[in-house]
Design a protein around this motif. Sequence first.
Motif, PDB file in Angstrom:
ATOM      1  N   SER A 262      -0.296  -2.859   2.706  1.00 14.96           N
ATOM      2  CA  SER A 262      -0.306  -4.382   2.495  1.00 14.96           C
ATOM      3  C   SER A 262       0.441  -4.928   1.169  1.00 14.96           C
ATOM      4  O   SER A 262       1.350  -5.734   1.194  1.00 14.96           O
ATOM      5  CB  SER A 262      -1.621  -4.861   2.593  1.00 14.96           C
ATOM      6  N   ASN A 265       4.073  -3.612   1.089  1.00 15.62           N
ATOM      7  CA  ASN A 265       5.176  -4.529   2.022  1.00 15.62           C
ATOM      8  C   ASN A 265       5.199  -6.033   1.201  1.00 15.62           C
ATOM      9  O   ASN A 265       6.440  -6.676   1.523  1.00 15.62           O
ATOM     10  CB  ASN A 265       4.359  -4.728   3.308  1.00 15.62           C
ATOM     11  N   GLY A 269       8.844  -7.078   0.139  1.00 17.31           N
ATOM     12  CA  GLY A 269       9.115  -8.518   0.849  1.00 17.31           C
ATOM     13  C   GLY A 269       9.589  -9.725   0.034  1.00 17.31           C
ATOM     14  O   GLY A 269      10.286 -10.678   0.578  1.00 17.31           O
ATOM     15  N   ASN A 281       9.322  -0.635   7.833  1.00 14.31           N
ATOM     16  CA  ASN A 281       7.690  -0.027   7.510  1.00 14.31           C
ATOM     17  C   ASN A 281       7.916   0.878   6.366  1.00 14.31           C
ATOM     18  O   ASN A 281       7.188   1.896   6.209  1.00 14.31           O
ATOM     19  CB  ASN A 281       7.350   0.715   8.764  1.00 14.31           C
ATOM     20  N   CYS A 282       8.197   0.190   5.048  1.00 13.92           N
ATOM     21  CA  CYS A 282       8.316   0.905   3.930  1.00 13.92           C
ATOM     22  C   CYS A 282       6.879   1.228   3.375  1.00 13.92           C
ATOM     23  O   CYS A 282       6.570   2.524   3.070  1.00 13.92           O
ATOM     24  CB  CYS A 282       8.813   0.008   2.674  1.00 13.92           C
ATOM     25  N   GLY A 283       5.651   0.160   3.589  1.00 18.65           N
ATOM     26  CA  GLY A 283       4.565   0.721   3.291  1.00 18.65           C
ATOM     27  C   GLY A 283       3.789   2.016   4.085  1.00 18.65           C
ATOM     28  O   GLY A 283       3.330   2.733   3.325  1.00 18.65           O
TER      29      GLY A 283
END
Length: 624
Positions: A262, A265, A269, A281-283
């Motif tokens: 969380s 992202n 973001g 979906n980097c996180g």
Amino acid sequence: MSLDRPDIIVAIDFGTSYTGVAWARPQRRDALQSPIQILNNWPGVSNKNEQKVPTCLVYNEDGSLSSWGFLCEDDDDSAKGRYEFFKIYLDQDTFEEARLKGTKNLPESVEHAQKLSIDFLRQIYNHSKSTVELHTGISRQGWRNLKVEFIFSVPTTWRTQGIINVFKKCIALAGFGMEGSNHSAKVELTESEAAAVGTIKSSVVAFQSGDIFMSVDAGGGTTDLAVMEVKEAREPFPSLSQISQVDGVGIGATLIDRAFVSYINTRLGKYPELINQLPPNCGERLAKGDKFKTTKHKFGEKVYQSHCYKMTLEGAAFHLNHAAAGIEEGKVVISWEEMQDLFDPHVEGTLRKIREQLDWVQKQGNCSSINYLILSGGLGSSKYVRDRLQIELTINPHACARQIKIIQASNPQLVVVKGLLQDRLQSLDSNTAPVIVSRIARASYGILCKHKYNPLIHLNDTIKKDPYDGEKYAINQIEWIIKKGDCVSTNAPITQSFTQRLKAGDTNRMWDSHVVISDRDPQRLPQNIREEGVNMLCVVRSNLTGINHEDMVGMRKAKRFLFKGAKFYQCMFEMHAIVAPAEIRFELWFAGQKFSGNHEPIQINWDNEGVKVGAHVGVHELAV
């Protein structure tokens, strides 16, 4: 030596993030010397020799299972459905709380979580079976004919009979205890109890009789606590007694992963210009990477101390730099303080729960000092967690734990599954009790009965006249056989005697006993079923088919005038209640022996509302 000695015992620690399995073949002469085998040949694990398997499933678009466990690592087709952490959503309250918070990747419903659990546990069953067959030379037909016991642990956060019933259903549908007539599957200990057993059986600490320690099993999704007193320290038969109700909280390493995802992202973001330069979906990608896993596991160790940690973001150009987003040469930079912020809410939540347990012990008038706090589980293996807890409990000591020493269990991720096996192996040896000889009841249990009518007491109760003795009785009264907070022996069941009266020639041999449950304080327990604070838990039908009038006591009704009373019979039997960590089991006894007949002697019909009693204890405060 017991004739019921199993050929194989398999222990399963079904975890939120990882699942462990251990098994043993009890030796005939000395079960405690039976080698414990840890499953580490998981499919897809290559040569890593992993001792636990990820609790993970991937499904194809048509709903068929594509992969499980380590095999999911390379099964990353975006069109497929990936599910993790589904175990905790077997509990309705946890699911609803997560749904309201907008938690991502939830199962569609509790029923869906049950299906996921069954599918995963079926893979665990099949792999465990094939491994035991391979290592023992047992054929498939031989497996069916063996006496095999499967034993499971459960989180202490599962406080209701309802969730235990759901879990037992999942176990059975997955195949455990179902393949052979001598196979069985049982829920034996809570995770905190199993961790305590593993501690006393394997610890390097030289425990003495009278020592008190707290077991804190901080795993993937829950942290389970128990305070234990060492009743007997002699080897190889130590014994423990609970001195507080086992408890738990929704804190674990998995929630740190989620908080990290969380945070990443949200951080990335903020910069729209990075959208086309970063993979989706980097996180999630970073959280699954070896660098984050190592950083999380080693955080707090001096040799791994650093002011920042750089994590390669696969799919990003190696020359990508963005100072504001904290990206250097394609790597995401995480400061020591940012890692600390991920851990601290969980440390503080665990500390609150520890102090609650200590407060409870003090409130009960037990002023004995708690000597040790034993940490186990994935989160419990963290040096940062251990050091923070030690500092906090040293700077602000509790009256019951002024000199407490915090110790990490050896091999902390396996302490639960080993504890399950060690407890069972000890109980197999002749005249030897299991390791935990008593526990504290988490709820009050009673049986509906009738009391002789007293006009001063039974003011608004239903009164009936007994046709056999002519006396008036108030019905639907409650006989409390176990009260919340009672110290209940694990070796001796709670026994309740019953007497049923039959007319001569009456062939009925089935009678119902109504069991009730209350979560109220023992001083405020209701006295009849009409009062608030009590729920029907189940109806236990005792079936004594096969018992003849000759086995009963012949009686006659009281005389009426000059007439002789009619003959009747009294059938006297006992119901034994066994209070397990999170459930209650029943046995039927007649004439001093456990009754079996040629049928199932006990049939239990659970009440839909009663099985929920004990929920809503605020155990999921950190779910994200």
